[in-house]
Design a protein around this motif. Sequence first.
Motif, PDB file in Angstrom:
ATOM      1  N   ARG A  89      -9.847   3.915  -2.314  1.00 59.05           N
ATOM      2  CA  ARG A  89     -10.285   2.515  -2.403  1.00 59.05           C
ATOM      3  C   ARG A  89     -10.207   1.835  -1.038  1.00 59.05           C
ATOM      4  O   ARG A  89     -11.127   1.112  -0.636  1.00 59.05           O
ATOM      5  N   LEU A  90      -9.101   2.067  -0.337  1.00 59.52           N
ATOM      6  CA  LEU A  90      -8.935   1.450   0.977  1.00 59.52           C
ATOM      7  C   LEU A  90      -9.916   2.044   1.988  1.00 59.52           C
ATOM      8  O   LEU A  90     -10.454   1.338   2.845  1.00 59.52           O
ATOM      9  N   ILE A  91     -10.172   3.347   1.897  1.00 58.97           N
ATOM     10  CA  ILE A  91     -11.149   3.993   2.787  1.00 58.97           C
ATOM     11  C   ILE A  91     -12.536   3.402   2.563  1.00 58.97           C
ATOM     12  O   ILE A  91     -13.265   3.110   3.528  1.00 58.97           O
ATOM     13  N   GLU A  92     -12.896   3.192   1.297  1.00 61.15           N
ATOM     14  CA  GLU A  92     -14.195   2.585   0.997  1.00 61.15           C
ATOM     15  C   GLU A  92     -14.271   1.171   1.565  1.00 61.15           C
ATOM     16  O   GLU A  92     -15.312   0.760   2.096  1.00 61.15           O
ATOM     17  N   PHE A  93     -13.169   0.441   1.468  1.00 64.23           N
ATOM     18  CA  PHE A  93     -13.159  -0.927   2.009  1.00 64.23           C
ATOM     19  C   PHE A  93     -13.368  -0.907   3.521  1.00 64.23           C
ATOM     20  O   PHE A  93     -14.153  -1.704   4.056  1.00 64.23           O
ATOM     21  N   ILE A  94     -12.674  -0.021   4.226  1.00 59.49           N
ATOM     22  CA  ILE A  94     -12.801   0.042   5.694  1.00 59.49           C
ATOM     23  C   ILE A  94     -14.228   0.400   6.092  1.00 59.49           C
ATOM     24  O   ILE A  94     -14.762  -0.121   7.073  1.00 59.49           O
ATOM     25  N   CYS A  95     -14.846   1.290   5.322  1.00 59.25           N
ATOM     26  CA  CYS A  95     -16.236   1.663   5.616  1.00 59.25           C
ATOM     27  C   CYS A  95     -17.186   0.476   5.426  1.00 59.25           C
ATOM     28  O   CYS A  95     -18.191   0.355   6.154  1.00 59.25           O
ATOM     29  N   THR A  96     -16.889  -0.393   4.468  1.00 58.02           N
ATOM     30  CA  THR A  96     -17.772  -1.546   4.252  1.00 58.02           C
ATOM     31  C   THR A  96     -17.720  -2.528   5.434  1.00 58.02           C
ATOM     32  O   THR A  96     -18.633  -3.331   5.605  1.00 58.02           O
ATOM     33  N   LEU A  97     -16.653  -2.450   6.240  1.00 59.28           N
ATOM     34  CA  LEU A  97     -16.533  -3.370   7.375  1.00 59.28           C
ATOM     35  C   LEU A  97     -17.685  -3.203   8.357  1.00 59.28           C
ATOM     36  O   LEU A  97     -18.230  -4.174   8.868  1.00 59.28           O
ATOM     37  N   LEU A 145      -2.431   0.454 -10.212  1.00 57.60           N
ATOM     38  CA  LEU A 145      -3.244   0.530  -9.001  1.00 57.60           C
ATOM     39  C   LEU A 145      -4.523  -0.288  -9.129  1.00 57.60           C
ATOM     40  O   LEU A 145      -4.969  -0.934  -8.176  1.00 57.60           O
ATOM     41  N   LYS A 146      -5.088  -0.274 -10.315  1.00 56.67           N
ATOM     42  CA  LYS A 146      -6.308  -1.050 -10.542  1.00 56.67           C
ATOM     43  C   LYS A 146      -6.048  -2.545 -10.353  1.00 56.67           C
ATOM     44  O   LYS A 146      -6.816  -3.244  -9.677  1.00 56.67           O
ATOM     45  N   LYS A 147      -4.928  -3.026 -10.889  1.00 55.75           N
ATOM     46  CA  LYS A 147      -4.579  -4.438 -10.736  1.00 55.75           C
ATOM     47  C   LYS A 147      -4.300  -4.771  -9.269  1.00 55.75           C
ATOM     48  O   LYS A 147      -4.699  -5.836  -8.772  1.00 55.75           O
ATOM     49  N   LEU A 148      -3.617  -3.855  -8.587  1.00 53.56           N
ATOM     50  CA  LEU A 148      -3.295  -4.092  -7.173  1.00 53.56           C
ATOM     51  C   LEU A 148      -4.556  -4.244  -6.341  1.00 53.56           C
ATOM     52  O   LEU A 148      -4.707  -5.217  -5.591  1.00 53.56           O
ATOM     53  N   TRP A 149      -5.484  -3.284  -6.448  1.00 53.71           N
ATOM     54  CA  TRP A 149      -6.652  -3.300  -5.579  1.00 53.71           C
ATOM     55  C   TRP A 149      -7.670  -4.360  -5.979  1.00 53.71           C
ATOM     56  O   TRP A 149      -8.459  -4.813  -5.146  1.00 53.71           O
ATOM     57  N   GLU A 150      -7.638  -4.777  -7.243  1.00 54.70           N
ATOM     58  CA  GLU A 150      -8.502  -5.901  -7.641  1.00 54.70           C
ATOM     59  C   GLU A 150      -8.117  -7.178  -6.913  1.00 54.70           C
ATOM     60  O   GLU A 150      -8.954  -8.047  -6.657  1.00 54.70           O
ATOM     61  N   LYS A 151      -6.832  -7.296  -6.553  1.00 56.64           N
ATOM     62  CA  LYS A 151      -6.367  -8.472  -5.813  1.00 56.64           C
ATOM     63  C   LYS A 151      -6.387  -8.243  -4.299  1.00 56.64           C
ATOM     64  O   LYS A 151      -6.656  -9.174  -3.537  1.00 56.64           O
ATOM     65  N   ILE A 181       0.840  -1.209   0.000  1.00 54.16           N
ATOM     66  CA  ILE A 181       0.000   0.000   0.000  1.00 54.16           C
ATOM     67  C   ILE A 181       0.868   1.250   0.000  1.00 54.16           C
ATOM     68  O   ILE A 181       0.657   2.176  -0.783  1.00 54.16           O
ATOM     69  N   GLY A 182       1.869   1.284   0.897  1.00 60.58           N
ATOM     70  CA  GLY A 182       2.746   2.455   0.958  1.00 60.58           C
ATOM     71  C   GLY A 182       3.599   2.609  -0.277  1.00 60.58           C
ATOM     72  O   GLY A 182       3.838   3.725  -0.759  1.00 60.58           O
ATOM     73  N   GLY A 183       4.064   1.497  -0.852  1.00 60.34           N
ATOM     74  CA  GLY A 183       4.937   1.561  -2.026  1.00 60.34           C
ATOM     75  C   GLY A 183       4.214   1.892  -3.317  1.00 60.34           C
ATOM     76  O   GLY A 183       4.840   2.265  -4.315  1.00 60.34           O
ATOM     77  N   SER A 184       2.874   1.757  -3.321  1.00 60.28           N
ATOM     78  CA  SER A 184       2.100   2.020  -4.557  1.00 60.28           C
ATOM     79  C   SER A 184       1.723   3.491  -4.711  1.00 60.28           C
ATOM     80  O   SER A 184       0.919   3.835  -5.576  1.00 60.28           O
ATOM     81  N   LYS A 185       2.307   4.348  -3.900  1.00 54.61           N
ATOM     82  CA  LYS A 185       1.931   5.764  -3.871  1.00 54.61           C
ATOM     83  C   LYS A 185       1.992   6.425  -5.253  1.00 54.61           C
ATOM     84  O   LYS A 185       1.097   7.196  -5.619  1.00 54.61           O
ATOM     85  N   TYR A 186       3.033   6.137  -6.022  1.00 54.30           N
ATOM     86  CA  TYR A 186       3.209   6.797  -7.326  1.00 54.30           C
ATOM     87  C   TYR A 186       3.015   5.833  -8.487  1.00 54.30           C
ATOM     88  O   TYR A 186       3.511   6.072  -9.578  1.00 54.30           O
ATOM     89  N   TRP A 187       2.290   4.742  -8.272  1.00 54.22           N
ATOM     90  CA  TRP A 187       2.014   3.817  -9.364  1.00 54.22           C
ATOM     91  C   TRP A 187       1.037   4.443 -10.352  1.00 54.22           C
ATOM     92  O   TRP A 187       0.312   5.391 -10.029  1.00 54.22           O
TER      93      TRP A 187
END
Length: 756
Positions: free
Chosen positions: A370-378, A326-332, A315-321
């Motif tokens: 994307r990560l914020i949306e995921f945390i909210c779904t919890l 990024l789409k491929k990363l978060w899909e997985k 997550i931290g390393g994908s900052k400037y991807w």
Amino acid sequence: KLSTQNLINCIMEKIYKRFNTVAIVENTNEISKQVAINLWRSLEKHEFELYNPIHEERIEGNIRSYNNLMEKLTSLFYNNVLTCRQQIIIMTFILFLFQRQVQIPLSCIRILVDSLVHENVDIRKIAEQCVSTLCRIQKPPRIYLEKTLHDIFYHMKKPCPDEVLSCPGDRDDNLWITLNDYQPPNTQIEWEQTCFLDKCFHGYYKWSKVIKYPMNKRERYTKETMSEYVAILYNRFMDKNFVTKLIQYMILADEKNELNFNIHRFRMFKGLFRNFGIDLMDNFMEQLDILIHEKMTEKQEGCHRVAAEIVAGMIGGSKYWTLEMLKKLWEKLIPFLNEVCINLSPETLSCWDSCFKFGMEDLDPRRMYRLIEFICTLINNQTIVNTFLETSRWFLVLKLTNFEWRIPAIWCAINEHAKEMLDHPYKAVREHIANVLSVSLSFDVKLLNGQSTRNPDANRFIDTIRERLHQAIETYQKEPLANISGEKIEINQEARKALNFIETVIQFHTRIFMCCLQPMKSAIVRIFPYLCELESIVSNENLTISRTLVAMTYLHTHFLESLIEQLEQICTSSKWHARRAAMEFVQYMIFCNLFNARPYKKQIRELVFKCLFDKQFEVRTVTSVTLSGLYRCGYIQINEEDFTYFSQMSKINYFIKKKGKTIVSTEKIIKRHGGVLGLCAIVLASPYDISNYVPDALMLLCEHSHDPDLIQESVKKGLLEFHRTHYDSWHEHREKFTDDQLVILTDVLISPNYYA
């Protein structure tokens, strides 16, 4: 020899604490040179010409010495005689000698990377730190842009704000850096042109005239462009067998040492994904899936910890991807994180908590939408789960505090969802909900000339729960919590829910003072009477703390006025628990707001004197302690009027004649007891000296040593406390008493009845 080993360890520890990396290449810019010339003297042209070759020769000599030292240290590794401890010392020296300006020898890099899978755990640890530092040194440069405020707002097609005005908080011109106004870009060009500001202070108070920020684009190494120095790392981490072996060793280290989330590993993985992008993802995703499905119980904690460190690094390393990466990363990652959160355990929760914390640290929320949306779904997930998983979800939501005021819509949504669950049947869940609610309201801060309009309104929320709290108190008092019929006990569900709600409100009220930068709100004053009234329902430590936190806050004039009005109202309540709680609160409030409470001295004095003669014994006793404290701190001065009043009240005859019989009047004995307690307050207000009124007050108290038990007990406690605080210096204090007074006092203190 052991002494030699200890000496080496001491030297190593000293170096570790005090060593500062020396610059090998010393470059002085033109501005510094000019300042030095101004301070010293002007230099001739030939002097500059003489300096340059000497400077270059010195740098070349430094580089030669550096390379020779690094090669020498590396060559020692191939000496089979070295112990593991000696290898660790060498690697530590190498770590300290890393330089940005000078290329690190290839042999050194190979040794460090190979040491990641060394058999010795301590060597692996230092190797992780070395590789983390190496990744930071090798990271591709960022592209920085400098734009004026006008250019940024022109590009967004928005009016430029006035630079003169400073209105901290929510404004129209800082809406664009919050998640509320964000529309994810559809093209890579839009993504690169978006101005991301990772620090939360940007735009809160005012805007800088020129904003410098990194472009959302970074060079990444490819097989064709990377140098041999970088390729060593790349090739090793592209090797599936190496990655598998590395992760297995990390799990083994965790099992043996029971480590927490390892920040050095996180930084290493972050550096790898930052430098090499998505190329490494497939190897690691395969390992991540294996890690979270580990069946052996004793390995699960270590597996999850390593998985959390890798995911945080991703997550931290994908900052400037790029957008595609990024789409491929978060899909997985999203399905993976869903599975993790479904299978959390008490042992693995802390490591995933750290994963979200470090993964989102110092990042613009718009990058992490994307990560914020995921945390909210919890928390929006309606799936029935066990208590632990539900508390875990709320616990992970707290990691959104990284983004502070910049996700107002998210805080509002969480607030709305949480406030409907304040009467949840499980205490652990309620406590976490109270924590989340207090955090969601902590960003309702109004500074001078500022405003808070987007984040949840604390006053409105507290007023809402105040109405519900009133209903809950009435429900609980009307209906018994438990109905006992024979051997069967039935719990009244309505009363149980009311009690749950009450406990959660107390927890929330306590937490808001710990989380919020500006906790004191007008609604807090309005809910305060209920906090006193609850003393008769749920008398516990948390309730006392929640009231004390109000008293400990710096109270402005309007808050003090409102609180004193509320206290006057509480002291007329029919519930003596509430009146006692109010008197306890007065003392803390005055102590913590001694100077700004001076104008209300008359009102406080009248209130305390009124409660000193309250019909309830417990209220009178607490009021006496409060009055003593107010006398002691000088808020109220002991004067002749007070002393005379207490003397007269303490001498009231509590016997009356009724129908020819002499009986004890409850009303008069209360007044007499109040007078005695007032005299006790005067005595105890001088714990380490003897003020003018103390001798006479003591003599009056001695007269009551044979009064009814109620009064006699108060007198005994007062005299005992006086004796305790004046015992050490009694040879000095006794000079303030006459001989007759000393005889009377001694007689009472050593009387058998006194100690009975």
